[in-house]
Motif scaffolding. Structure first.
Motif, short mmCIF file in Angstrom:
data_model
loop_
_atom_site.label_atom_id
_atom_site.label_comp_id
_atom_site.label_asym_id
_atom_site.label_seq_id
_atom_site.Cartn_x
_atom_site.Cartn_y
_atom_site.Cartn_z
N ARG A 109 -54.79 -77.45 12.01
CA ARG A 109 -54.75 -78.79 11.01
C ARG A 109 -53.79 -79.89 11.20
NH1 ARG A 109 -55.72 -73.87 8.86
NH2 ARG A 109 -53.80 -73.91 8.01
N SER A 111 -52.08 -83.03 11.73
CA SER A 111 -52.49 -84.47 11.08
C SER A 111 -52.68 -85.40 12.37
CB SER A 111 -51.41 -84.96 10.11
OG SER A 111 -50.02 -85.11 10.81
N GLU A 114 -49.06 -86.17 13.33
CA GLU A 114 -48.44 -85.39 14.46
C GLU A 114 -49.14 -85.43 15.79
OE1 GLU A 114 -46.05 -82.23 16.02
OE2 GLU A 114 -45.91 -83.78 14.11
#
Length: 262
Positions: A109, A111, A114
């Motif tokens: 997960r 982002s 990131e």
């Protein structure tokens, strides 16, 4: 030896920059280094040293090949789990959340911010450095022959792999076919075209990005990693493959005409 740094990270190391040979050797999965700024991605030490984190043996073979071929080497300085440099930024495999039997907690997960951070910190400087090496040689009238060096596991999801040496191509199969033909003559390896991977598996990104647009001869080498499990085995494999690459290049290179020689 030269390295490219981004935000204090040595994400790419270039060796033999002034080497005059026709080849340029690339090793995108050379390192299992996890920089502190990215942490361990939630992985135990054994996972960080496993094949999921890098291509064991590939760097040793690539270094020796570069010496034998009198070629520069451009190699990764961080683990492919931080960023797989043979994948484009939009690919799920660039920062894989799962690899083989391992979950990668630090990649779950992610982002958009990131993903962008890692792309800017790792992918962009690596490929900029490689492109610069190519451009320098093009400017001198010496188009490089791109050879990427990888390794693969002898067992995949419980299934043994009998192939020992895979020769992979992107759009242009010319050099790959010549390498395969020479390897079958010069070695006793079980050699196969587009095994255990092919362009359909998204493994030719570097070739597609860096070689194909310039019309450069190129090939991806995949070596089963149990055959290069020691420094001595790495040296022996490189010594076996260097003459294969030289002969393959000669086979696809048109002979010079009298006018060209004059």
């Amino acid at each position: 030896m030269a390295g490219a740094r981004q935000s204090g990270l040595e994400v790419v190391v270039t060796r033999n920059r002034e080497a005059p040979g026709p080849f340029l050797v690339v090793c995108e999965h050379a390192s299992n280094h996890f920089p502190a700024v990215f942490g361990t991605l939630g992985l135990a030490p054994e996972a960080r040293s496993a094949h999921i984190a890098w291509d064991p043996g590939a760097l040793g073979v690539a270094r020796r090949l570069a010496r034998l071929l009198d070629a520069p080497l451009v190699a990764a300085g961080v683990s492919r789990l931080v960023y797989d440099l043979n994948r484009p930024p939009h690919s799920p495999g660039a920062m894989a959340a799962r690899s083989e039997d391992f979950d990668i907690p630090g990649n779950a997960r992610l982002s958009a911010a990131e993903r962008r951070r890692r792309t800017e910190a790792v992918y962009l400087p690596f490929h900029a450095e490689l492109r610069a090496e190519i451009a320098r040689r093009l400017a001198r009238g010496r188009p490089p022959v791109i050879v990427t060096v990888h390794s693969f596991t002898p067992v995949w999801f419980g299934q043994p792999r009998t192939v020992e040496f895979g020769v992979i191509h992107d759009a242009d199969p010319s050099l790959a076919l010549a390498v395969l033909a020479e390897a079958k003559v010069q070695t006793r390896l079980d050699c196969r075209l587009n095994e255990p991977y092919s362009a359909a598996d998204e493994v030719t990104h570097t070739l597609r990005l860096q070689a194909t647009p310039y019309g450069l001869a190129n090939v991806m080498l995949e070596i089963r990693n149990d055959l290069i499990a020691t420094p001595e085995a790495e040296e022996a494999m490189a010594a076996m493959l260097a003459p294969v690459l030289k002969a393959a290049l000669a086979a696809i290179t048109p002979p010079m005409t009298e006018e060209a020689v004059a």
